[in-house]
Enzyme design. Structure first.
Site, PDB file in Angstrom:
ATOM      1  N   LYS A  78      -9.822 -13.102  11.138  1.00 17.98           N
ATOM      2  CA  LYS A  78      -9.624 -12.724   9.735  1.00 17.98           C
ATOM      3  C   LYS A  78     -10.780 -11.814   9.389  1.00 17.98           C
ATOM      4  O   LYS A  78     -11.944 -12.241   9.466  1.00 17.98           O
ATOM      5  CB  LYS A  78      -9.686 -13.963   8.825  1.00 17.98           C
ATOM      6  CG  LYS A  78      -8.514 -14.908   8.954  1.00 17.98           C
ATOM      7  CD  LYS A  78      -8.696 -16.114   8.040  1.00 17.98           C
ATOM      8  CE  LYS A  78      -7.489 -17.036   8.147  1.00 17.98           C
ATOM      9  NZ  LYS A  78      -7.747 -18.354   7.527  1.00 17.98           N
ATOM     10  N   ASP A 124     -10.398 -20.778  13.873  1.00 19.44           N
ATOM     11  CA  ASP A 124     -10.360 -19.946  12.665  1.00 19.44           C
ATOM     12  C   ASP A 124     -11.736 -20.081  11.991  1.00 19.44           C
ATOM     13  O   ASP A 124     -12.641 -19.269  12.245  1.00 19.44           O
ATOM     14  CB  ASP A 124      -9.192 -20.437  11.774  1.00 19.44           C
ATOM     15  CG  ASP A 124      -9.076 -19.736  10.433  1.00 19.44           C
ATOM     16  OD1 ASP A 124      -9.934 -18.916  10.103  1.00 19.44           O
ATOM     17  OD2 ASP A 124      -8.098 -20.007   9.683  1.00 19.44           O
ATOM     18  N   LYS A 160       1.134 -26.311   8.416  1.00 21.86           N
ATOM     19  CA  LYS A 160      -0.146 -26.953   8.143  1.00 21.86           C
ATOM     20  C   LYS A 160      -0.011 -28.446   8.434  1.00 21.86           C
ATOM     21  O   LYS A 160       1.024 -29.056   8.133  1.00 21.86           O
ATOM     22  CB  LYS A 160      -0.521 -26.755   6.676  1.00 21.86           C
ATOM     23  CG  LYS A 160      -0.810 -25.310   6.314  1.00 21.86           C
ATOM     24  CD  LYS A 160      -2.129 -24.841   6.912  1.00 21.86           C
ATOM     25  CE  LYS A 160      -2.487 -23.443   6.425  1.00 21.86           C
ATOM     26  NZ  LYS A 160      -3.788 -22.994   6.964  1.00 21.86           N
ATOM     27  N   SER A 217       3.066 -18.713   7.557  1.00 25.29           N
ATOM     28  CA  SER A 217       2.254 -19.924   7.516  1.00 25.29           C
ATOM     29  C   SER A 217       2.783 -20.791   6.379  1.00 25.29           C
ATOM     30  O   SER A 217       2.719 -20.393   5.217  1.00 25.29           O
ATOM     31  CB  SER A 217       0.783 -19.544   7.271  1.00 25.29           C
ATOM     32  OG  SER A 217       0.005 -20.690   7.009  1.00 25.29           O
ATOM     33  N   GLY A 221      -4.511 -14.712   7.956  1.00 32.60           N
ATOM     34  CA  GLY A 221      -4.351 -14.202   6.599  1.00 32.60           C
ATOM     35  C   GLY A 221      -4.978 -15.147   5.599  1.00 32.60           C
ATOM     36  O   GLY A 221      -5.255 -16.320   5.909  1.00 32.60           O
ATOM     37  N   GLU A 243      -4.587 -24.931  15.724  1.00 35.09           N
ATOM     38  CA  GLU A 243      -5.644 -24.166  15.048  1.00 35.09           C
ATOM     39  C   GLU A 243      -6.637 -25.092  14.343  1.00 35.09           C
ATOM     40  O   GLU A 243      -6.246 -25.982  13.590  1.00 35.09           O
ATOM     41  CB  GLU A 243      -4.971 -23.222  14.039  1.00 35.09           C
ATOM     42  CG  GLU A 243      -5.916 -22.273  13.315  1.00 35.09           C
ATOM     43  CD  GLU A 243      -5.146 -21.271  12.425  1.00 35.09           C
ATOM     44  OE1 GLU A 243      -3.929 -21.104  12.616  1.00 35.09           O
ATOM     45  OE2 GLU A 243      -5.777 -20.680  11.543  1.00 35.09           O
ATOM     46  N   LYS A 271       4.121 -21.191  11.584  1.00 35.68           N
ATOM     47  CA  LYS A 271       2.912 -22.031  11.621  1.00 35.68           C
ATOM     48  C   LYS A 271       3.053 -23.051  10.507  1.00 35.68           C
ATOM     49  O   LYS A 271       3.417 -22.699   9.391  1.00 35.68           O
ATOM     50  CB  LYS A 271       1.682 -21.145  11.405  1.00 35.68           C
ATOM     51  CG  LYS A 271       0.416 -21.862  10.953  1.00 35.68           C
ATOM     52  CD  LYS A 271      -0.778 -20.925  11.051  1.00 35.68           C
ATOM     53  CE  LYS A 271      -1.732 -21.092   9.887  1.00 35.68           C
ATOM     54  NZ  LYS A 271      -2.878 -20.161   9.964  1.00 35.68           N
ATOM     55  N   ASP A 320      -1.819 -25.809  12.126  1.00 37.64           N
ATOM     56  CA  ASP A 320      -3.172 -25.506  11.630  1.00 37.64           C
ATOM     57  C   ASP A 320      -3.689 -26.703  10.831  1.00 37.64           C
ATOM     58  O   ASP A 320      -3.096 -27.091   9.829  1.00 37.64           O
ATOM     59  CB  ASP A 320      -3.121 -24.254  10.739  1.00 37.64           C
ATOM     60  CG  ASP A 320      -4.505 -23.780  10.304  1.00 37.64           C
ATOM     61  OD1 ASP A 320      -5.522 -24.401  10.690  1.00 37.64           O
ATOM     62  OD2 ASP A 320      -4.578 -22.763   9.569  1.00 37.64           O
TER      63      ASP A 320
END
Ligand code: OSB
Ligand code: MG
Length: 376
Positions: A266, A242, A167, A139, A294, A217, A165, A192
């Protein structure tokens, strides 16, 4: 199982690289490590993933400290826990405490560690995990520019990560993602947003639908399953939730209303491995894939995430990168490394399968407190 002593350690560890999301930038990560001793003198460890600031959720190291010390700790110490299902027994006992899932998860993890040690079984075995290695991804936080981002993605691909992934946030979304996709047409790629959009501003994300992403996400607010449903209807790309999924009930309702087509599990966010298992099972029953998220965990939480991700319905690579992606020095003696096939090996020693380096722990500890069953 009777707990005789609990200790909480509020730690602050330097990250190898700053980590920037739509809710902020950190150079250090904070969490609370939970140490639990049972009547046999065995020691179990758990990790509460709440960070310093309430950016990801309302929980912080400060709120978790209060809840652990004043409510969850005394409840866990107060009487023996069911030998066969200590985690379920603990959750039942603390059901009167509303929310505070990461605090609950931190203490619950130490019970799983103890249960595994008492039975001589790994956490993977206790949870019913089948794989000895799990596929993982990385990520990547927001970078100064799309060029920097592409360079950073390239370095992680060279290290062997098979899924990326990135952001995103308003103004740093389509161009960044297009740049990565143009540079790496074949990779498994996902984004995400950490709830940075509204239904209106998320219209700007429409071009992402042409980039063959695995998923998008958490684009919208945590408490808005209904608008995620409306947005999913406008996208071919699966939405993945999430922050919105904090209980098994939220997962069931999100799937029933087609608010998402993938779930990020998670253990911290959902209150522990007990609830994580329930969400895994209900998604599997509906043939909906899940993957393991995570929270920049230390070796303690990372070991738990790996065991969880070995369950069969974890069908997409997890946000469980190697230790060196996060920390130059960890508080566990064990460090996790990436295998050449883009997997990380699940620990197989009893319990979590990790041991804590007390010297490192004490160097990173900001404050510590102990509770004992005799002092209640
Ligand atoms: O939204 O998945 C998230 C880290 C902290 C808080 C929230 C998130 C993340 C990550 C990092 O994306 C995942 C990891 O590598 O641990
Ligand atoms: Mg996320």
């Amino acid at each position: 199982m009777q707990l005789t002593r609990l200790a909480f350690y509020h730690v602050r560890m330097p990250l190898q690289h700053p980590f920037e999301t739509s809710f902020g930038r950190i150079t250090h990560r904070e969490c609370i490590l939970v140490e639990a001793e049972d009547e046999t003198g065995r020691i179990g460890w758990g990790e509460c993933a709440a960070d310093r600031d309430p950016g990801f959720s309302y929980e912080t190291t400060g709120t978790a400290w209060h809840i652990l010390q004043d409510f969850l700790g005394p409840a866990a110490l107060q009487a023996p826990l069911d030998e066969d299902a200590p985690a379920a027994d603990f959750q039942h006992r603390v059901a009167v405490v509303k929310g505070h899932n990461m605090a609950k998860a931190g203490l619950e993890m130490a019970l799983w560690d103890l249960q595994g040690q008492r039975l001589g079984r790994s956490l993977r075995e206790l949870l019913g995990g089948q794989r000895s290695r799990v596929p993982v991804g990385v990520s990547i936080g927001l970078q100064p520019s799309p060029e920097d981002l592409v360079a950073r993605v390239g370095r992680f691909l060279e290290q062997g990560y098979r899924r990326i992934k990135i952001k995103i946030k308003p103004g740093r979304d389509v161009a960044d993602t297009q740049a990565v996709r143009a540079a790496f047409p074949e990779i498994l790629l996902q984004v995400d947003a950490n709830s940075a959009y509204t239904l209106e501003t998320a219209q700007a994300l429409k071009p992402l639908d042409d980039l063959d992403l695995l998923l998008i996400e958490q684009p919208l607010a945590e408490d808005d399953l209904w608008e995620h449903h409306k947005l999913q209807a406008q996208f071919r790309t699966p939405l993945c939730l999430d922050e919105s999924i904090r209980l098994p009930r939220h997962a069931a309702q999100a799937l029933e209303m087609d608010a998402c087509r993938v779930i990020n599990i998670k253990q911290g966010r959902v209150g522990g491995l007990h609830n994580a298992l329930a969400i895994h099972d209900l998604a599997q029953a509906r043939d909906v894939p899940v993957w393991c998220g995570g929270m920049l965990e230390t070796g303690v939480g990372r070991a738990a995430n790996l065991a969880l991700a070995s369950l069969p319905n974890f069908r997409l690579p997890g946000d469980i990168s190697a230790t060196d992606r996060y920390y130059a020095e960890d508080i566990t003696h064990q460090r996790f490394t990436l295998n050449p096939d883009g997997t990380i090996t699940v620990p197989d020693a009893p319990g979590l399968g990790v041991t804590v380096n007390r010297e490192a722990l004490s160097r990173y500890t900001l404050r510590a407190v102990g509770l004992s069953s005799t002092a209640l």
